[in-house]
Scaffold this motif. Structure first.
Motif, PDB file in Angstrom:
ATOM      1  N   GLY A 153       0.801  -1.225   0.000  1.00 42.71           N
ATOM      2  CA  GLY A 153       0.000   0.000   0.000  1.00 42.71           C
ATOM      3  C   GLY A 153       0.830   1.270   0.000  1.00 42.71           C
ATOM      4  O   GLY A 153       0.396   2.311   0.506  1.00 42.71           O
ATOM      5  N   LEU A 154       2.011   1.227  -0.619  1.00 47.74           N
ATOM      6  CA  LEU A 154       2.917   2.378  -0.604  1.00 47.74           C
ATOM      7  C   LEU A 154       2.409   3.536  -1.457  1.00 47.74           C
ATOM      8  O   LEU A 154       2.798   4.684  -1.242  1.00 47.74           O
ATOM      9  CB  LEU A 154       4.305   1.952  -1.100  1.00 47.74           C
ATOM     10  CG  LEU A 154       5.020   0.866  -0.290  1.00 47.74           C
ATOM     11  CD1 LEU A 154       6.347   0.516  -0.952  1.00 47.74           C
ATOM     12  CD2 LEU A 154       5.241   1.327   1.148  1.00 47.74           C
ATOM     13  N   GLY A 155       1.541   3.235  -2.427  1.00 49.63           N
ATOM     14  CA  GLY A 155       1.067   4.283  -3.327  1.00 49.63           C
ATOM     15  C   GLY A 155      -0.268   4.895  -2.939  1.00 49.63           C
ATOM     16  O   GLY A 155      -0.826   5.723  -3.664  1.00 49.63           O
ATOM     17  N   ILE A 156      -0.791   4.528  -1.784  1.00 46.09           N
ATOM     18  CA  ILE A 156      -2.107   5.035  -1.357  1.00 46.09           C
ATOM     19  C   ILE A 156      -2.017   6.502  -0.949  1.00 46.09           C
ATOM     20  O   ILE A 156      -1.145   6.901  -0.174  1.00 46.09           O
ATOM     21  CB  ILE A 156      -2.659   4.188  -0.197  1.00 46.09           C
ATOM     22  CG1 ILE A 156      -2.956   2.762  -0.685  1.00 46.09           C
ATOM     23  CG2 ILE A 156      -3.923   4.822   0.393  1.00 46.09           C
ATOM     24  CD1 ILE A 156      -3.323   1.796   0.414  1.00 46.09           C
ATOM     25  N   ILE A 157      -2.942   7.316  -1.460  1.00 44.18           N
ATOM     26  CA  ILE A 157      -2.951   8.750  -1.142  1.00 44.18           C
ATOM     27  C   ILE A 157      -4.274   9.223  -0.540  1.00 44.18           C
ATOM     28  O   ILE A 157      -4.434  10.413  -0.248  1.00 44.18           O
ATOM     29  CB  ILE A 157      -2.634   9.595  -2.391  1.00 44.18           C
ATOM     30  CG1 ILE A 157      -3.571   9.250  -3.550  1.00 44.18           C
ATOM     31  CG2 ILE A 157      -1.180   9.416  -2.809  1.00 44.18           C
ATOM     32  CD1 ILE A 157      -3.404  10.154  -4.767  1.00 44.18           C
ATOM     33  N   GLY A 158      -5.223   8.328  -0.330  1.00 41.58           N
ATOM     34  CA  GLY A 158      -6.492   8.742   0.263  1.00 41.58           C
ATOM     35  C   GLY A 158      -7.516   7.622   0.203  1.00 41.58           C
ATOM     36  O   GLY A 158      -7.224   6.505  -0.228  1.00 41.58           O
ATOM     37  N   ASN A 159      -8.733   7.942   0.649  1.00 40.75           N
ATOM     38  CA  ASN A 159      -9.831   6.982   0.638  1.00 40.75           C
ATOM     39  C   ASN A 159     -11.091   7.696   0.179  1.00 40.75           C
ATOM     40  O   ASN A 159     -11.514   8.687   0.792  1.00 40.75           O
ATOM     41  CB  ASN A 159     -10.034   6.378   2.030  1.00 40.75           C
ATOM     42  CG  ASN A 159     -10.967   5.174   2.003  1.00 40.75           C
ATOM     43  OD1 ASN A 159     -12.015   5.183   1.367  1.00 40.75           O
ATOM     44  ND2 ASN A 159     -10.587   4.115   2.706  1.00 40.75           N
ATOM     45  N   VAL A 160     -11.679   7.204  -0.908  1.00 44.30           N
ATOM     46  CA  VAL A 160     -12.834   7.875  -1.503  1.00 44.30           C
ATOM     47  C   VAL A 160     -14.075   7.774  -0.618  1.00 44.30           C
ATOM     48  O   VAL A 160     -15.052   8.497  -0.827  1.00 44.30           O
ATOM     49  CB  VAL A 160     -13.091   7.324  -2.925  1.00 44.30           C
ATOM     50  CG1 VAL A 160     -13.787   5.976  -2.882  1.00 44.30           C
ATOM     51  CG2 VAL A 160     -13.859   8.315  -3.771  1.00 44.30           C
ATOM     52  N   LYS A 161     -14.035   6.903   0.385  1.00 45.69           N
ATOM     53  CA  LYS A 161     -15.130   6.851   1.353  1.00 45.69           C
ATOM     54  C   LYS A 161     -15.105   8.058   2.282  1.00 45.69           C
ATOM     55  O   LYS A 161     -16.122   8.429   2.870  1.00 45.69           O
ATOM     56  CB  LYS A 161     -15.038   5.578   2.195  1.00 45.69           C
ATOM     57  CG  LYS A 161     -15.368   4.292   1.464  1.00 45.69           C
ATOM     58  CD  LYS A 161     -15.270   3.119   2.423  1.00 45.69           C
ATOM     59  CE  LYS A 161     -15.616   1.796   1.749  1.00 45.69           C
ATOM     60  NZ  LYS A 161     -15.492   0.657   2.690  1.00 45.69           N
ATOM     61  N   LYS A 162     -13.934   8.659   2.424  1.00 45.27           N
ATOM     62  CA  LYS A 162     -13.751   9.752   3.384  1.00 45.27           C
ATOM     63  C   LYS A 162     -13.541  11.109   2.719  1.00 45.27           C
ATOM     64  O   LYS A 162     -13.752  12.145   3.346  1.00 45.27           O
ATOM     65  CB  LYS A 162     -12.543   9.446   4.278  1.00 45.27           C
ATOM     66  CG  LYS A 162     -12.665   8.140   5.059  1.00 45.27           C
ATOM     67  CD  LYS A 162     -11.391   7.836   5.821  1.00 45.27           C
ATOM     68  CE  LYS A 162     -11.487   6.512   6.572  1.00 45.27           C
ATOM     69  NZ  LYS A 162     -10.223   6.175   7.291  1.00 45.27           N
ATOM     70  N   GLN A 163     -13.087  11.109   1.455  1.00 46.33           N
ATOM     71  CA  GLN A 163     -12.786  12.356   0.761  1.00 46.33           C
ATOM     72  C   GLN A 163     -13.294  12.288  -0.673  1.00 46.33           C
ATOM     73  O   GLN A 163     -13.290  11.211  -1.278  1.00 46.33           O
ATOM     74  CB  GLN A 163     -11.260  12.576   0.693  1.00 46.33           C
ATOM     75  CG  GLN A 163     -10.535  12.567   2.015  1.00 46.33           C
ATOM     76  CD  GLN A 163      -9.050  12.326   1.790  1.00 46.33           C
ATOM     77  OE1 GLN A 163      -8.583  11.192   1.713  1.00 46.33           O
ATOM     78  NE2 GLN A 163      -8.290  13.402   1.663  1.00 46.33           N
ATOM     79  N   PRO A 164     -13.711  13.421  -1.241  1.00 44.53           N
ATOM     80  CA  PRO A 164     -14.069  13.433  -2.663  1.00 44.53           C
ATOM     81  C   PRO A 164     -12.844  13.067  -3.505  1.00 44.53           C
ATOM     82  O   PRO A 164     -11.700  13.364  -3.133  1.00 44.53           O
ATOM     83  CB  PRO A 164     -14.492  14.886  -2.910  1.00 44.53           C
ATOM     84  CG  PRO A 164     -14.819  15.431  -1.564  1.00 44.53           C
ATOM     85  CD  PRO A 164     -13.921  14.724  -0.599  1.00 44.53           C
ATOM     86  N   LEU A 165     -13.094  12.464  -4.645  1.00 43.68           N
ATOM     87  CA  LEU A 165     -12.001  12.045  -5.512  1.00 43.68           C
ATOM     88  C   LEU A 165     -11.141  13.237  -5.935  1.00 43.68           C
ATOM     89  O   LEU A 165      -9.912  13.141  -5.986  1.00 43.68           O
ATOM     90  CB  LEU A 165     -12.571  11.332  -6.744  1.00 43.68           C
ATOM     91  CG  LEU A 165     -11.580  10.616  -7.663  1.00 43.68           C
ATOM     92  CD1 LEU A 165     -10.826   9.532  -6.901  1.00 43.68           C
ATOM     93  CD2 LEU A 165     -12.313  10.013  -8.858  1.00 43.68           C
ATOM     94  N   ALA A 166     -11.774  14.359  -6.217  1.00 48.12           N
ATOM     95  CA  ALA A 166     -11.031  15.549  -6.646  1.00 48.12           C
ATOM     96  C   ALA A 166     -10.092  16.040  -5.547  1.00 48.12           C
ATOM     97  O   ALA A 166      -8.987  16.522  -5.828  1.00 48.12           O
ATOM     98  CB  ALA A 166     -12.001  16.651  -7.042  1.00 48.12           C
ATOM     99  N   GLN A 167     -10.519  15.925  -4.320  1.00 47.29           N
ATOM    100  CA  GLN A 167      -9.676  16.350  -3.197  1.00 47.29           C
ATOM    101  C   GLN A 167      -8.441  15.467  -3.084  1.00 47.29           C
ATOM    102  O   GLN A 167      -7.338  15.947  -2.804  1.00 47.29           O
ATOM    103  CB  GLN A 167     -10.494  16.301  -1.903  1.00 47.29           C
ATOM    104  CG  GLN A 167      -9.834  16.957  -0.707  1.00 47.29           C
ATOM    105  CD  GLN A 167     -10.721  16.926   0.512  1.00 47.29           C
ATOM    106  OE1 GLN A 167     -10.589  16.076   1.391  1.00 47.29           O
ATOM    107  NE2 GLN A 167     -11.665  17.859   0.555  1.00 47.29           N
ATOM    108  N   ILE A 168      -8.625  14.181  -3.327  1.00 46.91           N
ATOM    109  CA  ILE A 168      -7.493  13.252  -3.279  1.00 46.91           C
ATOM    110  C   ILE A 168      -6.540  13.525  -4.436  1.00 46.91           C
ATOM    111  O   ILE A 168      -5.318  13.539  -4.263  1.00 46.91           O
ATOM    112  CB  ILE A 168      -8.006  11.799  -3.326  1.00 46.91           C
ATOM    113  CG1 ILE A 168      -8.872  11.512  -2.088  1.00 46.91           C
ATOM    114  CG2 ILE A 168      -6.838  10.814  -3.398  1.00 46.91           C
ATOM    115  CD1 ILE A 168      -9.602  10.184  -2.144  1.00 46.91           C
ATOM    116  N   TRP A 169      -7.083  13.759  -5.629  1.00 44.16           N
ATOM    117  CA  TRP A 169      -6.288  14.046  -6.813  1.00 44.16           C
ATOM    118  C   TRP A 169      -5.392  15.276  -6.604  1.00 44.16           C
ATOM    119  O   TRP A 169      -4.253  15.322  -7.066  1.00 44.16           O
ATOM    120  CB  TRP A 169      -7.215  14.254  -8.005  1.00 44.16           C
ATOM    121  CG  TRP A 169      -6.574  14.618  -9.307  1.00 44.16           C
ATOM    122  CD1 TRP A 169      -6.672  15.818  -9.955  1.00 44.16           C
ATOM    123  CD2 TRP A 169      -5.776  13.779 -10.155  1.00 44.16           C
ATOM    124  NE1 TRP A 169      -5.986  15.788 -11.137  1.00 44.16           N
ATOM    125  CE2 TRP A 169      -5.423  14.536 -11.285  1.00 44.16           C
ATOM    126  CE3 TRP A 169      -5.327  12.462 -10.064  1.00 44.16           C
ATOM    127  CZ2 TRP A 169      -4.638  14.032 -12.318  1.00 44.16           C
ATOM    128  CZ3 TRP A 169      -4.546  11.947 -11.094  1.00 44.16           C
ATOM    129  CH2 TRP A 169      -4.212  12.730 -12.198  1.00 44.16           C
TER     130      TRP A 169
END
Length: 271
Positions: free
Chosen positions: A219-235
């Protein structure tokens, strides 16, 4: 939609892992190696909640590529056809082992835009797989999805050139990730930045968002969770922006997943 599209500028491809389950035991599969040799990393296999699929669909811009797989077999998803229909404004695709092509034909034909069937080097089931592909193509006729066969490793293309399908090739790499490529090095783009990082995201069945679809058991490339944040915010997250700067500086070594990855976002043919 205008606000959503603007906030996801640059995103061209999204992988949505409908299921992490698989119905085949390919010898090149990193998950099989993890299950066998690295018990501390063993993955929990299962399906994405359909409500989560709907939530993701509502956030995705028009006309980007949406692929419904990661490391599992997408056609095992119980509501596969229904899930694909949520993404009518996108370009939909799966890469599949083809075992369920006929069983799921009604959910695939006239629903998916494109499909790629993986043919693996030294596969004992290759002859049976070819029969299924021929039957599927005959059943599909001129209807979508546009079909390709993906020859992975040292596979003779002779039986597949006769099919009404695009034939593409891919080189083999280590089961544990995109490194130790066989025969030749991956193609590097002139910009010197991984195009997967620039234009790609992957959402696993649990909603965890990664910078790309490379095999990543830690899981080294994980930058967020779409259950908790909008996809655009993670991007546009600080973590991804920091890693983008490293990419621009030619410092892939500072990005945990990229530090040992040899792939630059440009698929390379085996010939």
């Amino acid at each position: 939609m205008r606000t959503k599209a603007k906030s996801l500028y640059g995103l061209a491809r999204l992988n949505v892992e409908l299921t992490s389950r698989c119905n085949k035991k390919c010898w090149i599969c990193g998950r099989r190696k993890v299950d066998r040799d690295y018990p501390e990393l063993v993955m929990k296999y299962g399906d994405m909640d359909f409500a989560l699929v709907k939530m993701i669909a509502e956030q995705v811009p028009k006309n980007i590529v949406v692929q419904f797989h990661r490391d599992g077999e997408a056609l095992l998803y119980p509501e596969f056809g229904k899930a694909v229909r949520l993404f009518k404004s996108q370009i939909t695709n799966i890469v599949t082992n083809g075992i369920l092509l006929i069983e799921k034909a009604d959910e695939i034909i006239d629903n998916l835009d494109t499909i790629s069937i993986s043919i693996i080097e030294n596969d004992d089931l290759a002859k049976e797989q070819l029969k299924l592909i021929k039957k599927f193509l005959k059943l599909k006729g001129d209807r979508k999805p546009f079909t390709s066969v993906r020859l992975v490793g040292n596979v003779s293309d002779a039986p597949y050139r006769k099919l009404d399908a695009l034939v593409i090739r891919r080189i083999l790499h280590s089961p544990m990730g995109s490194f130790s490529y066989r025969k030749k090095n991956p193609t590097i783009p002139e910009i010197g930045i991984c195009t997967d990082f620039l234009h790609h995201l992957c959402i696993n069945r649990e909603g965890k968002v990664s910078i790309c679809v490379r095999f990543d058991p830690k899981g080294l490339g994980i930058i967020g969770n779409v259950k908790k944040q909008p996809l655009a915010q993670i991007w546009n997250s600080p973590k991804r922006m920091k890693w983008l700067e490293y990419q621009k500086q030619g410092r892939r070594d500072k990005i945990p997943l990229c530090s040992y990855c040899e792939f630059w976002g440009v698929p390379t043919s085996s010939k």
